[in-house]
Design a protein around this motif. Structure first.
Motif, short mmCIF file in Angstrom:
data_model
loop_
_atom_site.label_atom_id
_atom_site.label_comp_id
_atom_site.label_asym_id
_atom_site.label_seq_id
_atom_site.Cartn_x
_atom_site.Cartn_y
_atom_site.Cartn_z
N UNK A 393 42.48 42.19 47.69
CA UNK A 393 41.23 42.88 47.71
C UNK A 393 41.00 43.47 46.32
N UNK A 394 39.87 43.19 45.51
CA UNK A 394 39.56 43.43 44.35
C UNK A 394 38.48 44.26 44.01
N UNK A 395 38.31 45.41 43.24
CA UNK A 395 37.57 46.36 43.01
C UNK A 395 37.30 46.11 41.21
N UNK A 396 36.11 45.71 41.02
CA UNK A 396 36.13 45.50 39.50
C UNK A 396 36.90 44.26 39.01
N UNK A 397 37.28 43.59 39.70
CA UNK A 397 37.92 42.38 39.30
C UNK A 397 39.55 42.88 39.08
N UNK A 398 39.75 43.98 39.88
CA UNK A 398 41.38 44.53 39.52
C UNK A 398 41.48 44.32 41.14
N UNK A 399 43.01 43.98 41.39
CA UNK A 399 43.57 44.24 42.66
C UNK A 399 43.78 45.64 42.99
N UNK A 400 43.40 46.04 44.43
CA UNK A 400 43.52 47.47 44.66
C UNK A 400 44.85 48.13 44.40
N UNK A 401 45.90 47.08 44.46
CA UNK A 401 47.35 47.52 44.30
C UNK A 401 47.57 47.97 42.66
N UNK A 402 46.78 47.49 41.93
CA UNK A 402 47.23 48.03 40.56
C UNK A 402 46.61 49.25 40.37
#
Length: 577
Positions: A393-402
């Motif tokens: 699941x990515x938000x603005x190209x980043x994985x939400x886990x990050x």
């Protein structure tokens, strides 16, 4: 228990002063039989009234001093217990706020309520009694034993009475505690069940009455309550044996003591005062042993409760931030789900399978499907209430886990399917979305949510009181208020999880139009069971049993997706809606 007792560190002085003054009281109590013995052997035997008066005044002074010591000990013990339990309650509440949704699902709301209330109260009682009696009672028991051997040294038979009686009493206390304590532990679990039933009934009181289910719920509650009562009665009966058994043993011992003491008085080995002192010491031992038994029962229950509290405090974060890039790709879609699968803990199958969606800046994505198709589960993955078991699941190209929790959720405006409002004013509820929001920002959010006024004739909408969970508002007003709460934070992603189900079609259309015209142009995820709610979206995802069965515009899906076409045909005339 150690993790619970650490909250006493700010009350070290109180925790020392309380037991210390109890020891002073115990010393005075152990001295009383000696003073009474001297009155009998010297004052009464010699007819010395002045000595008797002097010793009686000494007893009064000792009694007053003992009372002062007891009150001082009570004050400091209570202050330490109440203060430590208050800090523990705050720490537990803070810990609960950090638990993830899977952890909350696993532990359960009823047991958390019980641990926050009843268990902490039990720990408080245990700390209080421990500070007051843990040193005092053993000190009095062993002190009285030593004094009896000192006073009755000339009559070995009297000392033998104490030597036999005290071990027998300890064995009885141990057997009763061994049998009763496990039952008290089991009763805590049954108390969780009763609390859960009460909580669910209060939350669903209107539905319960609407379906006339009061009798059924009363019967089920009575069954759980009766089970708890039976367990507590059995435990109480076992503990109730303590007093009669100890009194029987002590009274038999007193009879033996009087017999041998009287014989010692006749032979001149003991004085009458010494016999009175031995009797008083036997009584003191009885009282203190009963106190010790009750203390052990209370402390054991407190330890069991402390263990339940520590189990929550020991919960480790199960949704840790994963190391990765902290940069945001300006060219990446606002939201992407790539081959996402999800399964709830303990479930036999996946709730979502192979989900692939992309949402760009300012676009609207509609998600539609039947009940239980996974729509709300999909929405919960975006703010990372749950972690996907497969895919990304990515938000603005980043994985939400990050992302950090605050960093991620500050980008998202989430309107849940179940409306949650809090007691306070409209302004207070909207500020949950943005604590520093001005009245102008709040009114702009309310206008966009089509909630310009809540009650006609009110001078200031923002000052209207909202009852617990919005009980004094209509269903549509509650939904629009939660939408305004999400809009005031100006999110990049706005998730509307079936949040317009109580609105008429005109109001819903105006709402979606107003959201499209917002100056910050959020990307919107519209989740609904109504085709009219998602028809104007740029893309529509159709779910069935957690799997995507169609993605496209309204016209494309109506032509190519049988499930979507059935939904449209069943709702107001198919493609023409």
């Amino acid at each position: 228990m150690k993790k619970v007792l650490k909250y006493l560190k700010n009350y070290r002085v109180h925790a020392i002063i309380g037991p210390l003054f109890k020891l002073f009281e115990a010393v005075l109590e152990l001295s009383v039989p000696l003073v009474v013995a001297s009155i009998a052997d010297i004052g009464i035997a010699n007819g010395d009234r002045s000595y008797i008066v002097k010793m009686c005044l000494l007893l009064i002074i000792m009694g007053a001093a003992g009372l002062a010591c007891a009150l001082t000990a009570q004050y400091f013990a209570a202050k330490a217990a109440c203060g430590a339990s208050a800090e523990l309650r705050s720490a537990l509440f803070e810990k609960i706020q950090t638990l993830s949704f899977p952890q909350l699902d696993r532990i359960g709301t009823p047991t958390l309520i019980t641990r926050m209330t009843s268990d902490i109260n039990q720990v408080q009682t245990g700390i209080n009694l421990t500070l007051r009696l843990l040193l005092r009672s053993p000190f009095v028991v062993f002190g009285a034993m030593i004094m009896t051997f000192a006073v009755g040294a000339a009559a070995p038979a009297t000392a033998a009475v104490f030597a036999v009686t005290i071990p027998v009493l300890l064995v009885v206390v141990f057997i009763i505690l061994t049998a009763g304590v496990p039952l008290y532990r089991k009763s805590r679990t049954k108390l969780d069940a009763v609390t859960g039933k009460v909580s669910s009934n209060l939350a669903g009181a209107r539905v319960l009455r609407a379906f006339c289910m009061e009798d059924n719920e009363n019967a089920e509650f009575a069954e759980r309550s009766e089970s708890l009562t039976k367990m507590q009665i059995v435990a109480g009966r076992i503990s109730g044996l303590l007093n009669p058994l100890t009194y029987v043993i002590i009274n038999i011992a007193i009879i033996a003591l009087l017999y041998y003491s009287a014989d010692g008085v006749d032979t001149g080995l003991l004085t009458q005062g010494q016999m009175i002192a031995l009797y008083n010491y036997m009584t003191q031992i009885l009282v203190e042993l009963i106190k010790m038994a009750n203390l052990i029962i209370t402390v054991t229950k407190s330890i069991a409760c402390a263990g339940r509290i520590s189990a929550v405090m020991d919960e480790n974060a199960d949704m840790l931030k994963v190391a990765g890039t902290n940069t945001v790709d300006a060219n990446a879609p606002v939201l992407s789900l790539r081959d996402v699968d999800f399964r709830y803990a303990g479930a036999s199958g996946d709730a979502l399978k192979n989900i692939n969606i992309t949402l760009k800046k300012g676009q609207k994505l509609g998600v539609i499907g039947g009940t239980g198709s996974g729509k709300t589960t999909l929405a919960a993955l975006i703010p990372r209430f749950y972690d996907a078991t497969g895919g990304e699941v990515l938000v603005n190209g980043r994985n939400v886990r990050e992302y950090g929790e605050t960093e991620l959720r500050s980008r998202i405006g989430y309107v849940a399917q179940n409306v949650e409002l809090f007691r306070g004013t409209v302004r207070d509820n909207i500020k949950w979305g943005k604590p520093d929001a001005t009245d102008e920002e709040i009114m702009a959010a309310l206008n966009a949510a089509q909630l310009k006024e809540i009650k006609s004739g009110e001078e200031n909408t923002l000052d209207i009181e909202v009852g617990q969970n919005g009980r004094n508002l209509s269903g549509g007003q509650r939904q629009r208020l939660t939408i305004a709460r999400a809009l005031v934070r100006r999110p990049e992603i706005l998730i509307l999880d079936n949040s317009s189900s109580a609105l008429d079609q005109l109001t819903e259309a105006n709402l979606l139009r107003a959201i499209s015209e917002l100056d910050f142009a959020p990307s919107v995820l519209v989740i609904s069971q109504r085709a009219v709610s998602v028809r104007g979206c740029d893309q529509i995802l159709v779910l069935d049993g957690g799997e995507p069965v169609g993605v496209g515009s309204h016209e494309e899906l109506y032509a190519a997706c049988e499930i979507y076409r059935e939904i449209c045909d069943s709702q107001m005339g198919g493609a023409s809606i």
